[in-house]
Design a protein around this motif. Structure first.
Motif, mmCIF file in Angstrom:
data_model
loop_
_atom_site.group_PDB
_atom_site.id
_atom_site.type_symbol
_atom_site.label_atom_id
_atom_site.label_comp_id
_atom_site.label_asym_id
_atom_site.label_seq_id
_atom_site.Cartn_x
_atom_site.Cartn_y
_atom_site.Cartn_z
ATOM 1 N N ASN A 1 -8.352 -4.334 -2.745
ATOM 2 C CA ASN A 1 -8.190 -5.362 -3.780
ATOM 3 C C ASN A 1 -6.900 -6.165 -3.621
ATOM 4 O OD1 ASN A 1 -6.771 -2.966 -4.455
ATOM 5 N ND2 ASN A 1 -6.513 -3.699 -6.548
ATOM 6 N N LEU A 2 -5.932 -5.603 -2.887
ATOM 7 C CA LEU A 2 -4.666 -6.292 -2.660
ATOM 8 C C LEU A 2 -4.483 -6.734 -1.213
ATOM 9 C CD1 LEU A 2 -2.176 -4.060 -4.710
ATOM 10 C CD2 LEU A 2 -2.909 -6.387 -5.273
ATOM 11 N N ASN A 3 -5.487 -6.484 -0.352
ATOM 12 C CA ASN A 3 -5.331 -6.747 1.082
ATOM 13 C C ASN A 3 -4.030 -6.123 1.585
ATOM 14 O OD1 ASN A 3 -7.681 -8.499 1.238
ATOM 15 N ND2 ASN A 3 -6.442 -9.952 0.062
ATOM 16 N N CYS A 4 -3.882 -4.839 1.276
ATOM 17 C CA CYS A 4 -2.590 -4.186 1.449
ATOM 18 C C CYS A 4 -2.747 -2.778 1.994
ATOM 19 C CB CYS A 4 -1.880 -4.144 0.093
ATOM 20 S SG CYS A 4 -0.342 -3.220 0.081
ATOM 21 N N ILE A 5 -1.913 -2.438 2.959
ATOM 22 C CA ILE A 5 -1.784 -1.066 3.446
ATOM 23 C C ILE A 5 -0.559 -0.455 2.776
ATOM 24 C CG2 ILE A 5 -1.306 0.376 5.469
ATOM 25 C CD1 ILE A 5 -2.673 -1.837 7.158
ATOM 26 N N ILE A 6 -0.704 0.761 2.267
ATOM 27 C CA ILE A 6 0.464 1.456 1.733
ATOM 28 C C ILE A 6 0.725 2.704 2.565
ATOM 29 C CG2 ILE A 6 0.154 0.562 -0.598
ATOM 30 C CD1 ILE A 6 -0.878 3.330 -1.407
ATOM 31 N N ALA A 7 1.982 3.110 2.561
ATOM 32 C CA ALA A 7 2.383 4.272 3.364
ATOM 33 C C ALA A 7 3.392 5.102 2.578
ATOM 34 C CB ALA A 7 2.995 3.814 4.691
ATOM 35 N N GLU A 8 3.223 6.421 2.675
ATOM 36 C CA GLU A 8 4.134 7.358 2.022
ATOM 37 C C GLU A 8 4.449 8.488 2.989
ATOM 38 O OE1 GLU A 8 1.829 8.316 -1.466
ATOM 39 O OE2 GLU A 8 2.831 6.744 -2.634
ATOM 40 N N LYS A 9 5.508 9.223 2.677
ATOM 41 C CA LYS A 9 5.901 10.328 3.548
ATOM 42 C C LYS A 9 6.270 11.526 2.687
ATOM 43 C CE LYS A 9 8.748 11.343 7.652
ATOM 44 N NZ LYS A 9 9.867 10.889 8.518
ATOM 45 N N ARG A 10 5.786 12.675 3.078
ATOM 46 C CA ARG A 10 5.974 13.880 2.277
ATOM 47 C C ARG A 10 7.243 14.652 2.637
ATOM 48 N NH1 ARG A 10 0.953 13.530 3.996
ATOM 49 N NH2 ARG A 10 1.252 15.111 5.619
ATOM 50 N N MET A 11 8.043 14.089 3.525
ATOM 51 C CA MET A 11 9.276 14.771 3.917
ATOM 52 C C MET A 11 10.359 13.730 4.202
ATOM 53 S SD MET A 11 11.510 16.063 6.345
ATOM 54 C CE MET A 11 10.726 15.869 7.940
ATOM 55 N N TRP A 12 11.526 13.995 3.619
ATOM 56 C CA TRP A 12 12.705 13.150 3.857
ATOM 57 C C TRP A 12 13.805 14.075 4.325
ATOM 58 C CZ3 TRP A 12 14.871 9.335 -0.427
ATOM 59 C CH2 TRP A 12 15.608 8.322 0.184
ATOM 60 N N GLU A 13 14.519 13.686 5.362
ATOM 61 C CA GLU A 13 15.452 14.581 6.033
ATOM 62 C C GLU A 13 16.694 14.914 5.213
ATOM 63 O OE1 GLU A 13 13.938 11.961 7.068
ATOM 64 O OE2 GLU A 13 13.462 11.969 9.192
ATOM 65 N N ILE A 14 16.986 14.147 4.185
ATOM 66 C CA ILE A 14 18.199 14.403 3.408
ATOM 67 C C ILE A 14 17.940 15.504 2.378
ATOM 68 C CG2 ILE A 14 19.052 12.072 3.773
ATOM 69 C CD1 ILE A 14 18.140 11.301 1.049
#
Length: 786
Positions: free
Chosen positions: A180-193
């Motif tokens: 509906n937004l012509n959009c790819i979203i991305a997330e990450k389940r781990m952050w190094e800090i």
């Protein structure tokens, strides 16, 4: 203006226009709004980040200034002929029919033509939103209708960079498509800090990244494997060969983002696509992904936003302007030095030669001096930020990371003194002594006024003097590369002695102003003793030594085979009056004879040919490179101040000798961008004498501006007003400066004359100190006959 085979400045200096993608090195732009930013090269490569360019990198990038083939790209394919290309140049690298890229303040624009398709790609960051915009206009200038497809491509990083163990990091990334937004979203389940409990490797990336377009997509891709094809490359990806994307998303890919759009163009017809990239916080902030995307999918909103960005920069630049016979000076002072210091050093804190993101205690404090000429409140805020990274004993973090607040505490001996130095500069500019009463917390608990923070910084150094009464160098001083001179706790820094002497002298005035007579008296006494010790122990006959190792051996002595004469120990002896007049003359003549070269003042000579483990890593550089016997531009600027103080008629020529615009007229020798200062230029011990490097992310931008204003134009804020003491080149007949000072607008005109005098609104000024408080008028027209 200043045209070479690679590019030129527009007549007003607003843009640098690059005529070919194959420049000697990547010529980049650092575009930031103070939080979100991206770097773009003339070839179309680069990377994006939010808040921290290394801890919070959105897209993947690898440092390779030879290939420059990592970035965020657009492909255009002619569906009938099968030809495809990029509206920049990378990654396909087809030969363009026409090519130019315009780097401006806050934006870059590619204007290219391939296969009779003209494109104009405008890239910028929204003024206040965490989003970058790629406005792509495509026009058919061929003699037939065309069916085209566009494909975008970028690789997700989402966290600390570089993600050198990609096979590990890719397993935490998840992508999906919002149709509906012509959009790819991305997330990450781990952050190094670390997380809130201090645990490593147990925290989610706290943002949602997105890549969208304003038109309905005909395909999308989240898999690098599917896009490139097995063992394929970005110059010839399988997706372009097949003209399709597979809509593969999820948790199990090497994650990318690619959007496909189909376009039909009749003869002369043009269409626009708007691509968006950004990252919104998941919690704690009023950032709505949907509303943000919809806002910038509207072309009128995009055009309005670009004008806002341009207006923001114009308003900042307009606070201080010059008009001189030298257009190169005008372009740098009026625009590019301010822009480099703010967008590159203070906001982005990153570039191509150094991908940073952290705050250096001494670094951004010095950079923030640029705001004294634009908006002193921002300098004030920078002082407070750094004061908050000081311990209650006066020591400070060498650097720290925003977001995580993790920092490094070491024993580099000059860091804390820059807090006092810049506070003094702020007070001289504004006369705002009330600022000293503001309270800021210490890192280890409790709080103190800005005044107390400064006192503690000075005391920390006074408590660390050698048996000869010289400052201990610790893990290094201004020159981090001298990191082994004093590791045993006995090494001494002569430059730091000169620097500390000036701090003691200046801050004693502050002490008197606030009624702290005890510290005023103590600091003046310490200054007198320090000056005596410097002149007793470190004068080498024709110059001052630079430092002494733990074992007592000198650096920068006539008895040294390498590193015989150092620049900073002489320039600061002159700047801060540690030397008497006779020694100033001798030391200055020494550096002018041995260190002032065609391409600027060398940091020292001769370069070290063999590593010296008792000095540090500066001796491990190749001879003539960076701190090892090259022009280190930051230090070179201080040589201009010393030359001006010595009233050397060659001062402007010294300044001009390393002005990037003029150095850029020899692009094959210089290599670096001609519109920003380099961190360093190779010295004569290098086979590439004159080669520039480490551009953009260098403290020399603000300082090159300052020494131009103070050393050449002679406008020096002091406690009781503005000192006007120009040292203009012999050939100049007239120059103009617009400057705000303590609430008044000063229109300053310099005129060559046999009679030296200064008129303020038609009345003669006694002496050369202008105090705005002496005048009722809001605008002061100042004529300086020199």
């Amino acid at each position: 203006m200043f045209e070479t085979e690679y590019g030129f400045f527009t007549p007003d200096g607003r843009e640098y226009v690059i005529k070919t993608p194959i420049t000697p090195k990547p010529w980049i732009n650092v575009i930031s709004n103070g939080d979100y930013g991206f770097v773009i090269s003339q070839a179309g490569s680069g990377y994006s980040w939010r808040t921290h360019a290394s801890l919070n990198r959105i897209t993947r990038w690898e440092q390779d200034l030879i290939k420059d083939d990592w970035g965020k790209y657009i492909y255009i394919k002619d569906e009938e002929s099968g030809e495809f290309w990029s509206p920049s140049w990378k990654p396909v690298c087809k030969k363009p029919q026409d090519f130019k890229i315009r780097h401006g303040q806050g934006y870059s624009i590619f204007e290219t033509r391939y296969f009779d398709i003209e494109t104009k790609l405008t890239m910028f960051v929204a003024k206040d939103d965490p989003i970058e915009i790629w406005h792509l206009n495509i026009k058919n200038v061929s003699n037939k209708s065309r069916k085209l497809s566009t494909f975008t491509y970028l690789e997700w990083n989402l966290g600390a960079a570089p993600d050198w163990h990609r096979e590990f990091h890719k397993t935490f990334i998840e992508t999906s498509l919002l149709n509906n937004l012509n959009c790819i979203i991305a997330e990450k389940r781990m952050w190094e800090i670390p997380n809130e409990k201090g645990q490593n490797w147990n925290r989610s990336w706290e943002y949602t990244a997105f890549h969208a377009v304003n038109e309905k997509v005909s395909g999308a891709e989240g898999s690098k494997d599917k896009f490139l094809g097995r063992y394929n490359s970005l110059s010839n990806p399988q997706a372009l060969l097949d003209s399709k994307l597979t809509n593969t998303f999820g948790k199990w890919e090497d994650s990318i983002a690619s959007l496909k759009n189909d376009i039909s163009l009749e003869l002369g017809e043009e269409k626009t696509l708007i691509f968006l990239l950004g990252a919104v916080k998941k919690t704690g902030e009023k950032e709505n992904l949907t509303s943000l995307i919809k806002k910038y999918q509207d072309e009128q909103n995009v055009k309005t936003e670009l004008e806002k960005v341009k207006k923001m920069w114009e308003e900042m630049f307009s606070k201080f302007t010059v008009e001189t016979p030298d257009k190169g000076l005008d372009f740098l002072i009026n625009r590019w030095l301010k822009y480099q210091a703010i967008s590159g050093r203070l906001w982005g804190r990153t570039a191509y030669y150094q991908t940073g993101g952290a705050y250096g205690f001494r670094d951004q404090l010095q950079d923030s001096q640029i705001f004294l000429y634009i908006d002193p409140e921002k300098t004030k805020n920078q002082i407070k930020l750094h004061a908050a990274h000081q311990y209650s004993d006066g020591s400070v973090l060498h650097w720290w990371h925003p977001i995580s607040e993790i920092g490094l505490k070491n024993n580099i001996s000059d860091n804390r003194l820059w807090l006092t130095f810049v506070t003094v500069k702020y007070l001289k500019e504004t006369n705002d002594f009330e600022f000293l009463k503001e309270k800021v917390s210490f890192l280890d608990g409790g709080e103190g006024t800005i005044y107390e923070h400064c006192i503690k910084a000075i005391n920390y150094n006074l408590e660390r003097l050698s048996s000869r009464g010289l400052p201990l160098i610790g893990d290094g001083d201004w020159n981090d590369g001298m990191n082994a001179v004093g590791t045993e706790g006995k090494g001494e820094s002569v430059w730091l002695g000169h620097f500390l002497y000036g701090i003691l002298q200046e801050f004693s005035y502050v002490c008197q102003k606030v009624g702290d007579i005890k510290n005023k008296t103590r600091f003046l006494k310490e200054a007198t003793t320090l000056k005596e010790n410097i002149n007793k122990y470190t004068w080498d006959g024709e110059w001052y030594t630079r430092a002494y190792k733990d074992n007592g051996e000198p650096l920068g002595s006539k008895n040294c085979e390498e590193g015989k004469l150092y620049l900073n120990a002489q320039t600061w002896a002159i700047i801060n009056d540690t030397a008497n007049q006779e020694r100033k003359k001798i030391a200055y003549q020494s550096i002018k004879k041995y260190l002032f070269k065609d391409y600027g003042p060398l940091l020292f000579q001769p370069a070290y040919k063999t590593p010296d483990p008792k000095i540090g890593y500066l001796t491990r550089y190749a001879p003539g490179v960076r701190e090892n016997g090259g022009l280190y531009t930051h230090a070179g600027t201080w040589a201009v101040l010393a030359a001006a103080k010595m009233k050397d008629p060659d001062t402007y020529n010294i300044y001009k000798s390393f002005m990037p615009i003029y150095r850029g007229m020899e692009p094959e020798k210089y290599l670096a961008e001609p519109y920003v200062t380099p961190g360093n230029v190779d010295g004569p011990d290098s086979p590439y004498f004159g080669r520039g490097g480490w551009t953009w992310y260098t403290g020399s931008a603000a300082w090159y501006f300052i020494v131009g204003v103070e050393g050449i134009l002679g406008l020096k804020p002091d406690w009781n007003g503005l000192i006007i003491d120009p040292l203009l080149p012999e050939g100049w007949k007239e120059a103009n400066v617009k400057r705000y000072f303590r609430g008044k607008l000063l229109n300053i005109t310099y005129k060559k004359s046999s009679e030296k005098k200064i008129l303020v609104n038609g009345k003669k000024l006694e002496g050369n100190l202008l105090n705005p408080k002496d005048y009722k008028e809001e605008i002061l027209n100042v004529t300086v006959y020199y």
